[in-house]
Scaffold this active site. Sequence first.
Site, mmCIF file in Angstrom:
data_model
loop_
_atom_site.group_PDB
_atom_site.id
_atom_site.type_symbol
_atom_site.label_atom_id
_atom_site.label_comp_id
_atom_site.label_asym_id
_atom_site.label_seq_id
_atom_site.Cartn_x
_atom_site.Cartn_y
_atom_site.Cartn_z
ATOM 1 N N ARG A 58 11.256 -1.436 11.508
ATOM 2 C CA ARG A 58 9.988 -1.026 12.227
ATOM 3 C C ARG A 58 9.730 -1.875 13.202
ATOM 4 O O ARG A 58 9.717 -3.048 13.328
ATOM 5 C CB ARG A 58 8.885 -0.945 11.166
ATOM 6 N N ARG A 116 11.236 -6.584 5.420
ATOM 7 C CA ARG A 116 11.261 -5.251 5.787
ATOM 8 C C ARG A 116 11.561 -4.956 7.186
ATOM 9 O O ARG A 116 12.325 -3.983 7.481
ATOM 10 C CB ARG A 116 9.794 -4.692 5.611
ATOM 11 N N ARG A 140 -1.356 -8.307 13.369
ATOM 12 C CA ARG A 140 -1.621 -7.527 12.318
ATOM 13 C C ARG A 140 -2.457 -8.213 11.038
ATOM 14 O O ARG A 140 -3.494 -7.729 10.710
ATOM 15 C CB ARG A 140 -0.718 -6.643 11.704
ATOM 16 N N LYS A 189 0.746 -1.075 -0.116
ATOM 17 C CA LYS A 189 -0.169 -0.019 -0.080
ATOM 18 C C LYS A 189 0.723 1.429 -0.141
ATOM 19 O O LYS A 189 0.516 2.078 -0.642
ATOM 20 C CB LYS A 189 -1.001 0.140 1.103
ATOM 21 N N ARG A 241 -9.648 1.395 8.279
ATOM 22 C CA ARG A 241 -9.261 -0.014 8.651
ATOM 23 C C ARG A 241 -10.528 -0.870 9.419
ATOM 24 O O ARG A 241 -10.478 -1.908 9.701
ATOM 25 C CB ARG A 241 -8.226 0.113 9.751
HETATM 26 P P1 AMP Z 1 0.441 0.910 8.761
HETATM 27 O O1 AMP Z 1 1.712 1.642 8.373
HETATM 28 O O2 AMP Z 1 -0.630 1.104 7.843
HETATM 29 O O3 AMP Z 1 0.777 -0.562 8.344
HETATM 30 O O4 AMP Z 1 -0.062 1.176 10.218
HETATM 31 C C1 AMP Z 1 0.778 0.950 11.230
HETATM 32 C C2 AMP Z 1 0.027 0.694 12.253
HETATM 33 O O5 AMP Z 1 -0.528 1.865 12.732
HETATM 34 C C3 AMP Z 1 -1.156 -0.287 12.498
HETATM 35 O O6 AMP Z 1 -0.726 -1.638 12.666
HETATM 36 C C4 AMP Z 1 -2.058 0.343 13.550
HETATM 37 O O7 AMP Z 1 -1.540 0.324 14.983
HETATM 38 C C5 AMP Z 1 -1.858 1.843 13.248
HETATM 39 N N1 AMP Z 1 -2.940 2.397 12.064
HETATM 40 C C6 AMP Z 1 -2.626 2.886 10.947
HETATM 41 N N2 AMP Z 1 -3.599 3.472 10.187
HETATM 42 C C7 AMP Z 1 -4.800 3.124 11.109
HETATM 43 C C8 AMP Z 1 -6.073 3.259 11.040
HETATM 44 N N3 AMP Z 1 -6.595 3.788 10.095
HETATM 45 N N4 AMP Z 1 -6.925 2.802 12.205
HETATM 46 C C9 AMP Z 1 -6.179 2.361 13.512
HETATM 47 N N5 AMP Z 1 -5.081 1.941 13.599
HETATM 48 C C10 AMP Z 1 -4.059 2.424 12.383
#
Ligand code: AMP
Length: 187
Positions: free
Chosen positions: A133, A127, A144, A13, A88
């Site tokens: 990260r 990654r 996740r 993404k 999400r």
């Molecule tokens: P990502 O970089 O999109 O994989 O997001 C990393 C982490 O940020 C996720 O595992 C969640 O803990 C948090 N996060 C990101 N976007 C959201 C969202 N829209 N709603 C809730 N938590 C989010």
Amino acid sequence: MFLMILGAPGSGKGTQGKLLADHLAIPQVSTGEVLRAAVTDGTPLGREAKGYMDQGLLVPDAVILGLIREILDSEGAEGGVLMDGFPRTVAQAEAVDRLLAERGARVDRVVLLEVPEEELVQRLLGRAAKEGRSDDNLQSIRQRLTVYLEQTAPLVAYYERQGVVRRVPGQGTVAEIAARARDAARA
Ligand code: AMP
């Protein structure tokens, strides 16, 4: 154009969202990136979000919706935004529908990046080695993926009812996938 890029963790993404937003000349917003920056800066938002993120859980909807409202009201977002990692949950999707409707807009497209689960885990572990990260460890990755299947995957049906979902096979080179995503955004 208001476009969402949807897919499991590790589906690409971030990479594809940036390329597609450049192509469409609209700003790209990643809630994950905004949250990670807040954690690094030690802001109140970051302090609230960190525990959830490290465990691979979602940050509560109320926190995220405050963020999204700010983003939609920011300069440059009037003509459209590409959102990566948001929504999400169905509650987030319903809320953004309302926020967009108040602004005379709607979700125009949802590009769904589809990648088999075994490949997702391999990519996320790769990654972890490269970017470090803090949520890219095996336990958090598993969590996740479970959260994605339980809370985020139901959004596909939600947006299918609106007729806006375009599925994109997420395997191949970055350029190949980017070309498919561009077609999907147009179609
Ligand atoms: P990502 O970089 O999109 O994989 O997001 C990393 C982490 O940020 C996720 O595992 C969640 O803990 C948090 N996060 C990101 N976007 C959201 C969202 N829209 N709603 C809730 N938590 C989010």
